[in-house]
Write a protein that holds these residues in place. Structure first.
Motif, short mmCIF file in Angstrom:
data_model
loop_
_atom_site.label_atom_id
_atom_site.label_comp_id
_atom_site.label_asym_id
_atom_site.label_seq_id
_atom_site.Cartn_x
_atom_site.Cartn_y
_atom_site.Cartn_z
N GLU A 61 -32.57 35.02 18.36
CA GLU A 61 -32.91 35.86 19.51
C GLU A 61 -32.01 35.60 20.72
O GLU A 61 -31.92 36.44 21.62
CB GLU A 61 -34.38 35.65 19.92
N VAL A 62 -31.34 34.46 20.77
CA VAL A 62 -30.42 34.17 21.89
C VAL A 62 -28.98 34.01 21.39
O VAL A 62 -28.14 33.48 22.09
CB VAL A 62 -30.86 32.90 22.65
N MET A 63 -28.72 34.52 20.19
CA MET A 63 -27.38 34.43 19.64
C MET A 63 -26.37 35.24 20.47
O MET A 63 -25.18 34.94 20.48
CB MET A 63 -27.37 34.90 18.19
N PHE A 68 -21.37 36.13 23.99
CA PHE A 68 -20.85 36.38 25.34
C PHE A 68 -19.99 35.21 25.83
O PHE A 68 -18.97 35.42 26.49
CB PHE A 68 -22.00 36.64 26.32
N SER A 69 -20.42 33.98 25.53
CA SER A 69 -19.65 32.82 25.99
C SER A 69 -18.30 32.75 25.30
O SER A 69 -17.28 32.43 25.93
CB SER A 69 -20.44 31.54 25.75
N VAL A 70 -18.26 33.07 24.01
CA VAL A 70 -16.98 33.08 23.29
C VAL A 70 -16.07 34.18 23.81
O VAL A 70 -14.87 33.98 24.03
CB VAL A 70 -17.23 33.24 21.77
N LEU A 71 -16.63 35.37 24.02
CA LEU A 71 -15.83 36.48 24.55
C LEU A 71 -15.31 36.18 25.95
O LEU A 71 -14.16 36.49 26.27
CB LEU A 71 -16.67 37.76 24.56
N ALA A 72 -16.16 35.56 26.79
CA ALA A 72 -15.72 35.21 28.14
C ALA A 72 -14.62 34.17 28.11
O ALA A 72 -13.67 34.22 28.91
CB ALA A 72 -16.91 34.70 28.95
N THR A 73 -14.71 33.23 27.18
CA THR A 73 -13.65 32.22 27.05
C THR A 73 -12.34 32.86 26.62
O THR A 73 -11.27 32.55 27.16
CB THR A 73 -14.07 31.14 26.04
N CYS A 74 -12.39 33.76 25.63
CA CYS A 74 -11.18 34.47 25.20
C CYS A 74 -10.59 35.28 26.34
O CYS A 74 -9.36 35.30 26.54
CB CYS A 74 -11.51 35.37 24.02
N PHE A 75 -11.45 35.96 27.10
CA PHE A 75 -10.98 36.77 28.23
C PHE A 75 -10.28 35.90 29.28
O PHE A 75 -9.20 36.24 29.78
CB PHE A 75 -12.17 37.50 28.86
N SER A 76 -10.88 34.76 29.61
CA SER A 76 -10.32 33.89 30.64
C SER A 76 -9.01 33.28 30.20
O SER A 76 -8.05 33.21 30.99
CB SER A 76 -11.33 32.80 31.00
N ILE A 77 -8.94 32.81 28.95
CA ILE A 77 -7.69 32.20 28.46
C ILE A 77 -6.57 33.23 28.45
O ILE A 77 -5.44 32.95 28.87
CB ILE A 77 -7.91 31.60 27.06
N ALA A 78 -6.87 34.45 27.97
CA ALA A 78 -5.85 35.50 27.96
C ALA A 78 -5.43 35.89 29.37
O ALA A 78 -4.26 36.14 29.64
CB ALA A 78 -6.38 36.73 27.21
N SER A 79 -6.38 35.90 30.30
CA SER A 79 -6.07 36.25 31.68
C SER A 79 -5.18 35.20 32.32
O SER A 79 -4.19 35.53 33.00
CB SER A 79 -7.37 36.41 32.48
N LEU A 80 -5.51 33.92 32.12
CA LEU A 80 -4.71 32.86 32.70
C LEU A 80 -3.32 32.82 32.08
O LEU A 80 -2.32 32.61 32.77
CB LEU A 80 -5.41 31.51 32.50
N ALA A 81 -3.24 33.01 30.76
CA ALA A 81 -1.94 32.98 30.09
C ALA A 81 -1.07 34.15 30.53
O ALA A 81 0.15 34.00 30.70
CB ALA A 81 -2.13 33.02 28.57
N SER A 82 -1.67 35.31 30.75
CA SER A 82 -0.90 36.47 31.18
C SER A 82 -0.56 36.39 32.66
O SER A 82 0.54 36.75 33.07
CB SER A 82 -1.67 37.76 30.91
N GLY A 83 -1.49 35.89 33.46
CA GLY A 83 -1.24 35.78 34.89
C GLY A 83 -0.24 34.72 35.25
O GLY A 83 0.36 34.74 36.33
N MET A 174 -26.30 26.48 26.43
CA MET A 174 -26.75 25.14 26.05
C MET A 174 -28.22 24.89 26.39
O MET A 174 -28.89 24.12 25.71
CB MET A 174 -25.89 24.08 26.77
N GLY A 175 -28.70 25.54 27.43
CA GLY A 175 -30.08 25.33 27.83
C GLY A 175 -31.09 26.20 27.11
O GLY A 175 -32.29 26.10 27.40
N GLN A 176 -30.64 27.04 26.16
CA GLN A 176 -31.53 27.99 25.51
C GLN A 176 -32.09 27.49 24.19
O GLN A 176 -32.95 28.14 23.61
CB GLN A 176 -30.81 29.32 25.28
N ALA A 177 -31.62 26.35 23.69
CA ALA A 177 -32.08 25.87 22.40
C ALA A 177 -32.13 24.35 22.40
O ALA A 177 -31.37 23.69 23.11
CB ALA A 177 -31.15 26.36 21.28
#
Length: 394
Positions: A61-63, A68-83, A174-177
């Motif tokens: 139910e909280v998967m 979202f956390s994995v997608l946000a990490t991918c977004f941030s890494i790609a943003s920093l690498a491109s920026g 981390m706080g959900q399970a």
């Protein structure tokens, strides 16, 4: 081609013997690996337990928080690498850009495709598409910094903005399970990402503190660095898992995950401090003297002149330390009884359907594959950044 072979492989009798022996050994190893992967290997144990190996028994139910956390990490890494790339090679052809992207992310795409095929359901395919979209979105957001008002943001603020979203989502997840429901590669991934994000600024502050002219601050930073670097990481993890409750009541003591993050952060920061201090010492004194001649304060000289150059000079050592941290997350499974990827990979071979069938090799091969892919990608990105910034080029 024939001339190159003669000059490099068969120049003399000794070279010819070494070439033949080495080629024979390499051919035998390649044949054995090929036979194990495509013929004799029983990979159904991985296919059946894929979810457990990746996320453990995390609540369904909280998967979505994990996604979202994995997608946000991918977004941030790609943003920093491109920026980070101030210049854009507009003359490069589309085929050249695609080939460059394939060289950078081809291994990740191949591994993700392999995992999607093993999962064999629509949700895995959709998640893979979302990951690709998040990477593309991050690259566009990073490039927007160079063409919009975002370019006025200081570098440290840009990094903070990109790092906050994934860190908030990771801590929220981390706080959900309960700890008993965690497991698999998700633990190793979270431990590595959070520890790297927290240890880097702490390591920079420790390096600056050790070079400070204030005796008390310099002594405190030196004592911290030498104490942590002189203690084995595994012993520190054992102390965090066993001895902590002698000083803190068990009712308020943090979970094993947060204990592991604390130990990894403090331990890695001590090593990073020495790496960054070496980079600071490599900067000629004339750089700081030029800043003083321009009337800059000590703070501006440090954070605008010497520190950026020092961080640039020690990129290989920093990435090497981050890779070591990523692999050392498996120690948390042994010291703190956390069901990380290695522990789960060993445990699934003891299931009733696979007990006593010798499938530990397939399990360890899968575990090694995921860690190798992560380490290799970080290493290649480090080399790309070094080339872009001209590290080692005068």
């Amino acid at each position: 081609m024939i001339t190159w072979i003669r000059r490099n492989l068969f120049r003399s009798i000794t070279d010819s013997i070494l070439t033949v022996v080495s080629a024979s050994i390499l051919g035998f190893v390649v044949f054995q690996v090929f036979q194990f992967v495509f013929v004799t290997g029983r990979w159904e144990i991985i296919q059946v337990n894929l979810k457990i190996l990746l996320v453990g028994r995390f609540p369904e139910e909280v998967m979505y928080l994990v996604g979202f956390s994995v997608l946000a990490t991918c977004f941030s890494i790609a943003s920093l690498a491109s920026g980070a790339n101030r210049t854009i090679e507009t003359t490069q052809r589309l085929s050249g850009r695609l080939w460059e992207l394939f060289q950078r992310f081809g291994l990740i795409i191949a591994t993700s495709t392999f995992l999607i095929v093993l999962a064999g359901d629509l949700n895995a395919i959709l998640f893979g598409a979302y990951v690709i979209l998040s990477i593309l979105g991050g690259r566009l957001f990073g490039r927007a910094r160079r063409n919009t008002s975002l370019r006025k943001l200081p570098g440290w603020l840009w990094v903070t903005i990109n790092a906050l979203l994934p860190l908030i989502l990771i801590f929220l997840t981390m706080g959900q399970a309960a700890l008993e429901e965690w497991g698999g590669f998700l633990i190793n991934f979270y431990l590595a990402v959070v520890s790297i994000a927290l240890s880097f600024p702490l390591g920079v502050l420790l390096a600056l503190g050790r070079r400070s002219t204030l005796p008390l601050l310099r002594w405190l930073c030196t004592a911290y660095i030498e104490l942590l670097r002189g203690a084995p990481l595994f012993v520190l993890l054992l102390l965090a898992g066993v001895a902590l409750e002698f000083f803190i009541p068990a009712s308020i003591a943090p979970d094993a995950i947060f204990r592991a993050i604390t130990v990894f952060t403090l331990f890695t920061a001590a090593y990073l401090a020495e790496v960054i201090r070496g980079g600071l010492q490599s900067i000629p004194k004339g750089q700081a003297e030029a800043g003083k001649a321009l009337g800059l304060s000590t703070f501006k000289i440090t954070f605008l002149i010497t520190l950026p150059q020092a961080l640039r000079n020690v990129i290989p050592a920093q990435i090497g330390q981050f890779i070591s941290l990523f692999k050392d997350t498996t120690l948390a499974g042994v010291a703190l009884s956390v069901l990380d990827l290695l522990n789960v990979g060993t445990a699934i071979t003891k299931q009733d359907d696979y007990l006593g069938q010798g499938l530990i090799y397939e399990s360890l091969a899968f575990v090694g594959l995921l860690f190798w892919v992560g380490s290799y990608v970080m290493s290649r990105e480090s080399q790309r950044i070094e080339k872009k910034l001209g590290v080692g080029v005068r």
